[in-house]
Design a protein around this motif. Structure first.
Motif: not given
Length: 306
Positions: A56-58, A178-181, A208-213, A237-250
């Motif tokens: 679906g579109p979402l 705003s993920g996945p759409a 986690m607020g994907m993709p606006e982590y 699955f999610s890392e393909r379209f909304a990867p979590f920023p490495e810089r935010e891991r801490a």
């Protein structure tokens, strides 16, 4: 992180059950607390599955449902995994549905004691009445879906509801990223305005607020009652379209007392255990995993420690 795990349609098997139980056993936990699982009336769930089947579109993605079982079997799978407490996340897509869904969820919780009594809401006439009724009859968590419901959390009809829920200390799992759409009212800005008016609201940001982590981590740092659930985050699955920023891991480590396990079971396109392995793959240590996978959720639901 481990290699990509292909989705299955037959549900759990003995090997996966053993893998899940081995995960929490190694951490010396009594099991798992999953704050984001879906149970809903069968006719509604079938429509949700049909939507995923049709990409679906979402979503716009191929999304096989891994645990496509009848209700009794789905409950049994979670119990076999050792999930000590879970939820029946359900949500309306239009006015006139929420009170009916809440009635179903109350009945489901009554016959499923390990499911936290879950309720939902929608900006409509009567919303304060049925939310108050849900709180008074024992609802322990609420679901708000800004993407599917296409509503602004700052709708004036909801303002007394947020105040009521903040006063009651009832957690609200909100799909607001705003993920996945993206939706008309998704993203951090509407949620920031809501929290500015209701800073004591126990908001659990789904996915986690994907993709606006980054933005939702900012809100969690600003408001002490904000939590984030791990649902689908960090997975292949999610890392393909909304990867979590490495810089935010801490920051995940710094907020380790306010991140809770969520999975989206049964509507996930990969095995349940992959979510656990994805969290382990972050390399944040066993204490962090213990907090996220059991302790934080148990505290949120008022469950005994262990």
């Amino acid at each position: 992180m481990e290699g990509r795990i292909e989705g299955r349609t037959e549900g759990s098997n003995d090997n996966e059950t053993a893998d899940v139980r081995r995960f929490w056993g190694r951490l010396r936990l009594p099991g798992l607390v999953d704050v984001h699982t879906h149970f809903m009336p069968e006719q509604v769930l079938r429509k949700v599955w049909a939507y995923f089947d049709a990409a679906g579109p979402l979503t716009g993605l191929e999304w096989p449902i891994t645990y496509r079982h009848e209700e009794e079997r789905r409950v049994a799978v979670l119990r076999e995994f050792g999930v000590r407490s879970f939820t029946s996340m359900l949500y309306p897509h239009k006015a006139g549905m929420a009170a009916w869904l809440n009635g179903w969820a109350a009945e489901f919780a009554a016959r499923t004691p390990d499911c936290v009594h879950t309720a939902t809401l929608f900006p409509e006439d009567g919303v304060e009445r049925y939310v108050r009724e849900a709180v008074e009859t024992g609802a322990g968590i609420f679901k708000s879906h800004l993407q599917v419901g296409a509503y602004d959390p700052n709708d004036a009809r909801l303002d007394p509801v947020w105040g009521l829920l903040a006063e009651a200390g009832a957690p609200v799992v909100m799909h607001c990223g705003s993920g996945p759409a993206p939706g008309k009212h998704t993203g951090p800005e509407p949620v920031g305005r809501l929290l500015a008016r209701h800073p004591r609201l126990r908001l659990v940001v789904a996915h986690m607020g994907m993709p606006e982590y980054t933005d939702f981590l900012d809100l969690a740092e600003r408001y002490g009652e904000v939590r984030l659930d791990t649902t689908m985050a960090f997975t292949d699955f999610s890392e393909r379209f909304a990867p979590f920023p490495e810089r935010e891991r801490a920051r995940l480590a710094d907020l380790g007392d306010r991140i809770v396990l969520g999975t989206d079971f049964p509507n996930i396109p990969y095995p349940y255990v992959h979510q656990l392995h994805a969290l382990e793959g972050l390399g944040l240590g066993d204490d962090w995993l213990r907090a996220v996978c059991y302790e934080n959720g148990a505290r949120l639901f008022g469950l005994p420690h262990f």
